[in-house]
Design a protein around this motif. Structure first.
Motif, mmCIF file in Angstrom:
data_model
loop_
_atom_site.group_PDB
_atom_site.id
_atom_site.type_symbol
_atom_site.label_atom_id
_atom_site.label_comp_id
_atom_site.label_asym_id
_atom_site.label_seq_id
_atom_site.Cartn_x
_atom_site.Cartn_y
_atom_site.Cartn_z
ATOM 1 N N GLN A 63 -14.043 -25.230 -21.141
ATOM 2 C CA GLN A 63 -14.729 -25.357 -19.851
ATOM 3 C C GLN A 63 -14.421 -26.740 -19.289
ATOM 4 N N GLU A 64 -13.549 -26.778 -18.289
ATOM 5 C CA GLU A 64 -13.114 -28.048 -17.693
ATOM 6 C C GLU A 64 -13.819 -28.220 -16.354
ATOM 7 N N GLU A 65 -14.857 -29.010 -16.363
ATOM 8 C CA GLU A 65 -15.704 -29.125 -15.177
ATOM 9 C C GLU A 65 -15.731 -30.518 -14.573
ATOM 10 N N ARG A 66 -14.890 -31.414 -15.065
ATOM 11 C CA ARG A 66 -14.894 -32.780 -14.542
ATOM 12 C C ARG A 66 -13.880 -33.006 -13.435
ATOM 13 N N ILE A 67 -12.744 -32.355 -13.517
ATOM 14 C CA ILE A 67 -11.660 -32.631 -12.570
ATOM 15 C C ILE A 67 -11.309 -31.388 -11.747
ATOM 16 N N HIS A 68 -10.741 -30.369 -12.365
ATOM 17 C CA HIS A 68 -10.244 -29.210 -11.619
ATOM 18 C C HIS A 68 -11.206 -28.021 -11.596
ATOM 19 N N ASP A 69 -12.277 -28.069 -12.363
ATOM 20 C CA ASP A 69 -13.285 -26.992 -12.393
ATOM 21 C C ASP A 69 -12.684 -25.635 -12.752
ATOM 22 N N ASN A 70 -12.184 -25.547 -13.979
ATOM 23 C CA ASN A 70 -11.572 -24.314 -14.468
ATOM 24 C C ASN A 70 -12.137 -23.918 -15.820
ATOM 25 N N TYR A 71 -12.035 -22.640 -16.090
ATOM 26 C CA TYR A 71 -12.240 -22.116 -17.433
ATOM 27 C C TYR A 71 -10.873 -21.705 -17.949
ATOM 28 N N CYS A 72 -10.556 -22.104 -19.156
ATOM 29 C CA CYS A 72 -9.353 -21.650 -19.828
ATOM 30 C C CYS A 72 -9.812 -20.755 -20.970
ATOM 31 N N LEU A 73 -9.307 -19.545 -21.016
ATOM 32 C CA LEU A 73 -9.693 -18.586 -22.051
ATOM 33 C C LEU A 73 -8.460 -18.127 -22.811
ATOM 34 N N ARG A 74 -8.640 -17.981 -24.108
ATOM 35 C CA ARG A 74 -7.562 -17.456 -24.951
ATOM 36 C C ARG A 74 -8.130 -16.352 -25.818
ATOM 37 N N HIS A 75 -7.490 -15.196 -25.757
ATOM 38 C CA HIS A 75 -7.885 -14.068 -26.598
ATOM 39 C C HIS A 75 -7.536 -14.397 -28.044
ATOM 40 N N ILE A 76 -8.463 -14.178 -28.960
ATOM 41 C CA ILE A 76 -8.207 -14.398 -30.384
ATOM 42 C C ILE A 76 -8.630 -13.162 -31.170
ATOM 43 N N ASP A 77 -8.031 -12.990 -32.330
ATOM 44 C CA ASP A 77 -8.388 -11.847 -33.162
ATOM 45 C C ASP A 77 -9.592 -12.190 -34.055
ATOM 46 N N ARG A 78 -10.054 -11.210 -34.782
ATOM 47 C CA ARG A 78 -11.235 -11.357 -35.643
ATOM 48 C C ARG A 78 -11.015 -12.444 -36.696
ATOM 49 N N ASP A 79 -9.804 -12.526 -37.282
ATOM 50 C CA ASP A 79 -9.528 -13.543 -38.299
ATOM 51 C C ASP A 79 -9.656 -14.955 -37.722
ATOM 52 N N ALA A 80 -9.115 -15.150 -36.531
ATOM 53 C CA ALA A 80 -9.219 -16.468 -35.893
ATOM 54 C C ALA A 80 -10.678 -16.807 -35.586
ATOM 55 N N LEU A 81 -11.448 -15.819 -35.136
ATOM 56 C CA LEU A 81 -12.865 -16.050 -34.876
ATOM 57 C C LEU A 81 -13.597 -16.418 -36.166
ATOM 58 N N ASN A 82 -13.270 -15.741 -37.244
ATOM 59 C CA ASN A 82 -13.894 -16.066 -38.533
ATOM 60 C C ASN A 82 -13.548 -17.485 -38.974
ATOM 61 N N GLU A 83 -12.313 -17.913 -38.765
ATOM 62 C CA GLU A 83 -11.918 -19.288 -39.105
ATOM 63 C C GLU A 83 -12.737 -20.307 -38.312
ATOM 64 N N ILE A 84 -12.988 -19.993 -37.051
ATOM 65 C CA ILE A 84 -13.816 -20.865 -36.208
ATOM 66 C C ILE A 84 -15.254 -20.856 -36.702
ATOM 67 N N ALA A 85 -15.812 -19.674 -36.863
ATOM 68 C CA ALA A 85 -17.227 -19.545 -37.210
ATOM 69 C C ALA A 85 -17.541 -20.097 -38.598
ATOM 70 N N GLU A 86 -16.666 -19.849 -39.557
ATOM 71 C CA GLU A 86 -16.958 -20.214 -40.936
ATOM 72 C C GLU A 86 -16.438 -21.592 -41.348
ATOM 73 N N HIS A 87 -15.309 -22.028 -40.739
ATOM 74 C CA HIS A 87 -14.671 -23.262 -41.199
ATOM 75 C C HIS A 87 -14.403 -24.272 -40.081
ATOM 76 N N SER A 88 -14.816 -23.948 -38.865
ATOM 77 C CA SER A 88 -14.560 -24.801 -37.700
ATOM 78 C C SER A 88 -13.064 -25.125 -37.544
ATOM 79 N N ARG A 89 -12.228 -24.131 -37.803
ATOM 80 C CA ARG A 89 -10.774 -24.258 -37.604
ATOM 81 C C ARG A 89 -10.419 -23.569 -36.303
ATOM 82 N N TRP A 90 -10.069 -24.381 -35.318
ATOM 83 C CA TRP A 90 -9.817 -23.883 -33.964
ATOM 84 C C TRP A 90 -8.324 -23.726 -33.720
ATOM 85 N N PRO A 91 -7.924 -22.741 -32.912
ATOM 86 C CA PRO A 91 -6.515 -22.645 -32.497
ATOM 87 C C PRO A 91 -6.119 -23.928 -31.745
#
Length: 157
Positions: A63-91
């Motif tokens: 969520q980039e709200e300081r300069i250009h006011d954009n949302y950047c979204l990236r589709h991720i699979d279940r494994d990537a979500l689990n890495e984020i949720a369980e280990h804070s490993r972000w793409p």
């Protein structure tokens, strides 16, 4: 909109840039069905992961709200979500604020500031330099979508 059956996920590319408050209301429609899974935290305040409660797709959102006011979204699979949720490993896609600014610029979603030395520009330029001390004035100017001369003046503010 029926949140149980309708969402906008199928309308989005794997990496999508959406302007905040766009005329079509796409941002509102997208976030109507996204539920927060995890925030990255203070260091990367712009970054979080969400799941669509209508279709089950998972997204990393910047969520980039300081300069250009954009949302950047990236589709991720279940494994990537689990890495984020369980280990804070972000793409890698949205790990720096500079990346987010550049994505907005490259997608053509840029803001114009009436005050060439506005506080948001000055603070963001300083943040970019703190994050990457060797960043060139040209790179700062590109990320902020301003002329190089203006970027130079931001460091003298």
């Amino acid at each position: 909109m029926d949140n149980e059956t309708a969402c906008c996920c199928s309308e989005l590319a794997d990496i999508a840039i959406i302007g905040m408050g766009d005329a079509e209301g796409m941002d509102a429609r997208i976030f109507e069905t996204l539920d927060l899974v995890r925030n990255s935290g203070d260091e990367k305040w712009w970054l979080y992961a969400s799941t669509c409660r209508a279709c089950g797709q998972n997204w990393v959102v910047a969520q980039e709200e300081r300069i250009h006011d954009n949302y950047c979204l990236r589709h991720i699979d279940r494994d990537a979500l689990n890495e984020i949720a369980e280990h804070s490993r972000w793409p890698d896609d949205f790990l720096t604020y500079e990346q987010i600014l550049r994505l907005g610029r490259e997608a053509g979603y840029v803001a114009t500031f009436l005050d060439p030395k506005g506080p948001a520009l000055v603070e963001t330029a300083q943040d970019l330099r703190r994050a990457r001390p060797e960043i060139s004035i040209e790179d700062v100017a590109y990320a902020l979508a301003i002329p190089t001369k203006q970027a130079e003046r931001l460091f003298r503010a």
